[in-house]
Design an enzyme around this catalytic site. Structure first.
Site, short mmCIF file in Angstrom:
data_model
loop_
_atom_site.label_atom_id
_atom_site.label_comp_id
_atom_site.label_asym_id
_atom_site.label_seq_id
_atom_site.Cartn_x
_atom_site.Cartn_y
_atom_site.Cartn_z
N ASP A 344 -11.36 33.72 15.61
CA ASP A 344 -11.14 33.19 14.27
C ASP A 344 -9.75 32.57 14.18
O ASP A 344 -8.76 33.14 14.66
CB ASP A 344 -11.27 34.34 13.26
CG ASP A 344 -11.07 33.90 11.83
OD1 ASP A 344 -11.90 33.12 11.34
OD2 ASP A 344 -10.09 34.35 11.21
N GLU A 380 -12.22 28.94 17.23
CA GLU A 380 -12.26 28.18 15.99
C GLU A 380 -10.94 27.42 16.00
O GLU A 380 -9.88 28.00 15.72
CB GLU A 380 -12.35 29.09 14.77
CG GLU A 380 -12.47 28.31 13.47
CD GLU A 380 -12.47 29.20 12.24
OE1 GLU A 380 -13.18 28.87 11.27
OE2 GLU A 380 -11.77 30.23 12.23
#
Length: 690
Positions: A344, A380
């Site tokens: 993330d 990401e």
């Protein structure tokens, strides 16, 4: 308690069969106390100062401590927020290396290192003991019998990812035993495994399962941090998804999924923690060694550099913080047998004093690590800080979420023109973004929908977000969705609109599976799952956020069979699983890709710039001598377009393989040079033969 010096390594609480070694890093502490609790975690029964300090690791060995013992730390040192120091020994702290947490955080003002409501804010000091409302770390025995379990080790080019939430996937699934729904065990229920196998999924990617807490402002609104991007323990599986023994429950699920040939990837959050900004609670890292763990503003260390939008950012340039992240990754691979990670806001992990650096210490550490070398690494590739958008900027060996693919495919199938050039790049692996430093098409993880944003059904049903249930006056969530409702916002009984929506869903699913790169689909998209237009269901641990399986078996809305057909097509044609970048015409006349007009002539620059162009067709050439060429036709125009089947050396016939339009399918074998028709808003695929 019999205590001796013990050892500074490994960090955390380590039971060796006779006793437990405790080791905690803190460079700026003056004293570290280990606090032992009764089996309910309510009463502190002993407080012991760790006797030794070795290279900023405080440690001690307790011969009488066995698995099941609950504990926490109190760390002594100066409380000077203006200098970045926030020690407060009145606060019980979670061990950053805890392998299991017992109990949930019960919110109160006592969890803050300062006096909540004071005019001096965080410059004040709070002396209340917060232990009663704190989760406790637990000593565990890591032993586990894996039996004959083997990792599936799916090659990147064969990988098809299914993003799911542990609870949300099974909570409403009636053919999962009630006691298993919403738990790790439910993920490996026969009905779920059968569904995944039917889809052709090779890899399930789970939203965060690292131990996390529910934000106070959500609890006060009777909500929770459903998605789990609020980590407080990087080694402990979240206990709410298990009846008991969460580590064993998770490992049993991994074992069962591996037996079925399905990989497990974890969505991990190493960019920030649950402690928030300078006004956040003191739960662990802040009270252990604030200036070591976090990025602080150089000229104002009272405040945090916030690249994440969550109040703080972990500082992986510090060797001990980098060690913690690396130890955590290796733990999940070695102890839990996971097959990879999706990171993330991964740009934060590569930040240094001068911003993002593709050669940062974290990337170097991962690249040389023999344990992590065998797992999948997905970034990401952005954060919210300056220069944080880094799509295509990660090192070789990494794959990245490709939001350019998402934006292009959403816009194209919603009817926007002048996108065929961009569409061609996205369908052939996005070489413009990733073709450098020996990277391959698998660098692009292609997706149209993920947890963050509209579901596929909502993407074709809503033009505006509807996040009122989140309690933020619909201010949260993205306003840029590239969505369409085809004339009615939300549910409708209009048959024409419903068919347009279904047709667009079929086109998006087909585009995803026909594109080179690694496809990732969102759980529930195959059966038309809706969140009622909520594009930020992070706090909706209820039917809004759970997958609604009621359309399963419904001939109109259940597209499981279509996805199965698409994944079989992907396995059949190696061009769709490209390992190398496609080329145009080669000197010997062979080709990787031919871009064709509706008249089957090769496209010129003028054709690429055709005003409002919405038709794109191309042939993917054989990769091996035994392969057949694949002719793909994408028509986003609202009208039927006539086209001519290509005439190629050796290949004189074309056999229809796929048609997304709900019209009589093209049948039989069609000769090269013959005319065919692409229905409005549809995809056609043909295979060539001599």
């Amino acid at each position: 308690m019999r205590i001796s010096a013990g050892a500074p390594h490994p960090l955390g609480a380590t039971w060796d069969g006779r006793g437990t070694n405790f080791a905690l890093f803190s460079a700026n502490a003056e004293k570290v106390e280990l606090c032992l609790f009764d089996s309910y975690g309510r009463r502190e029964i002993e407080r012991i100062a760790l006797p030794e300090r070795t290279e900023d690791v405080w440690h001690g060995y307790l011969a009488d401590v066995v698995p099941g013992q609950l504990y926490g730390y109190r760390v002594h040192g100066p409380y000077h927020p203006e200098r970045g120091l926030r020690f407060n020994s009145h606060k019980l702290l979670i061990d950053p290396y805890a392998k299991q947490l017992a109990g949930r955080l019960v919110w109160s003002d006592a969890h803050f290192g300062y006096r909540a409501g004071s005019a001096r804010a965080d410059l004040s000091f709070d002396r209340r003991d917060n232990a009663r409302g704190m989760p406790k770390s637990m000593v565990i025995d890591e032993a586990f019998t894996w039996g004959e379990e083997r990792r599936p080790s799916i090659p990147w080019q064969d990988t098809i990812i299914y993003e799911a939430h542990v609870k949300g996937l099974t909570q409403l699934r009636e053919d999962v035993p009630p006691a298993w729904r919403g738990t790790y065990r439910g993920l490996a229920a026969p009905a779920i495994i059968d569904h995944l196998k039917r889809l052709g999924v090779t890899t399930i990617e789970l939203l965060p399962i690292h131990a996390f807490i529910d934000d106070r402002h959500l609890i006060e609104r009777s909500l929770s941090n459903y998605w789990g991007y609020n980590t407080v323990g990087f080694f402990a599986p979240e206990a709410r998804y298990a009846v008991d023994a969460p580590l064993d429950a998770f490992r049993s699920t991994v074992s069962r999924l591996h037996d079925a040939g399905i990989e497990v990837i974890l969505d991990v959050v190493y960019n920030h923690t649950a402690e928030g900004n300078h006004l956040g609670p003191t739960l662990s890292f802040r009270g252990i060694d604030n200036p070591s763990y976090y990025w602080l503003l150089p000229d104002q260390p009272r405040y945090y550099a916030d690249f994440t939008g969550c109040g703080n950012a972990l500082n992986l340039t510090h060797p001990r913080v980098l060690q913690m992240v690396m130890d955590s990754l290796r733990y999940w691979v070695q102890v839990c047998h996971v097959d990879g990670f999706r990171f993330d806001l991964a740009s934060t992990l590569g930040r240094g004093p001068n911003g993002f650096d593709g050669g940062a210490g974290f990337f170097a550490a991962v690249r040389q690590d023999p344990i992590l070398a065998r797992v999948k690494l997905i970034a990401e590739p952005w954060d919210l800080g300056l220069g944080g958008y880094r799509v295509g900027g990660f090192p070789s060996g990494w794959s990245e979420w490709n939001d350019r693919f998402r934006r292009t495919l959403r816009s194209y199938w919603s009817g926007e023109g002048n996108l065929i050039g961009e569409l061609g790049r996205r369908m052939t692996g996005s070489a413009d973004l990733f073709d450098h430093d020996s990277r391959a098409p698998r660098s692009s993880v292609n997706y149209v929908t993920v947890h963050d944003g509209f579901t596929l059904a909502d993407l074709v049903s809503y033009e505006r977000k509807h996040n009122e249930a989140n309690g933020e006056d619909n201010r949260d969530g993205s306003d840029e969705n590239d969505s369409t409702n085809f004339g009615v916002e939300g549910p409708t009984d209009d048959a024409k609109i419903l068919e347009l929506r279904r047709q667009t869903r079929r086109n998006q699913l087909a585009s995803l599976m026909l594109a080179q790169g690694v496809p990732l689909m969102l759980a529930g998209d195959e059966i038309g799952n809706s969140q009622g237009g909520n594009n930020n269901a992070y706090c909706q641990d209820n039917p809004i956020g759970w997958v609604d399986w009621s359309a399963l078996g419904n001939a109109e809305d259940d597209m499981t069979s279509l996805v199965s057909e698409l994944t079989q097509l992907r396995r059949r044609f190696s061009q769709l699983r490209a390992r190398r970048w496609v080329e145009g015409r080669r000197p010997d006349g062979s080709f990787g890709v031919l871009w064709l007009t509706p008249h089957a002539t090769e496209m010129t620059e003028q054709d690429w710039n055709f005003p409002e162009g919405r038709f794109l067709s191309y042939v993917l050439g054989p990769v091996q001598q035994t392969d057949a060429p694949l002719y793909i036709v994408l028509n986003a125009a609202p009208q039927t377009i006539e086209f001519m089947l290509p005439t190629l050396a050796v290949y004189s016939r074309w056999t229809p393989c796929l048609q997304t339009a709900r019209q009589p399918r093209l049948g039989g074998v069609l000769p090269a040079g013959s005319k065919a028709h692409a229905p409005p808003r549809s995809i056609l695929v043909f295979s060539g033969s001599p």
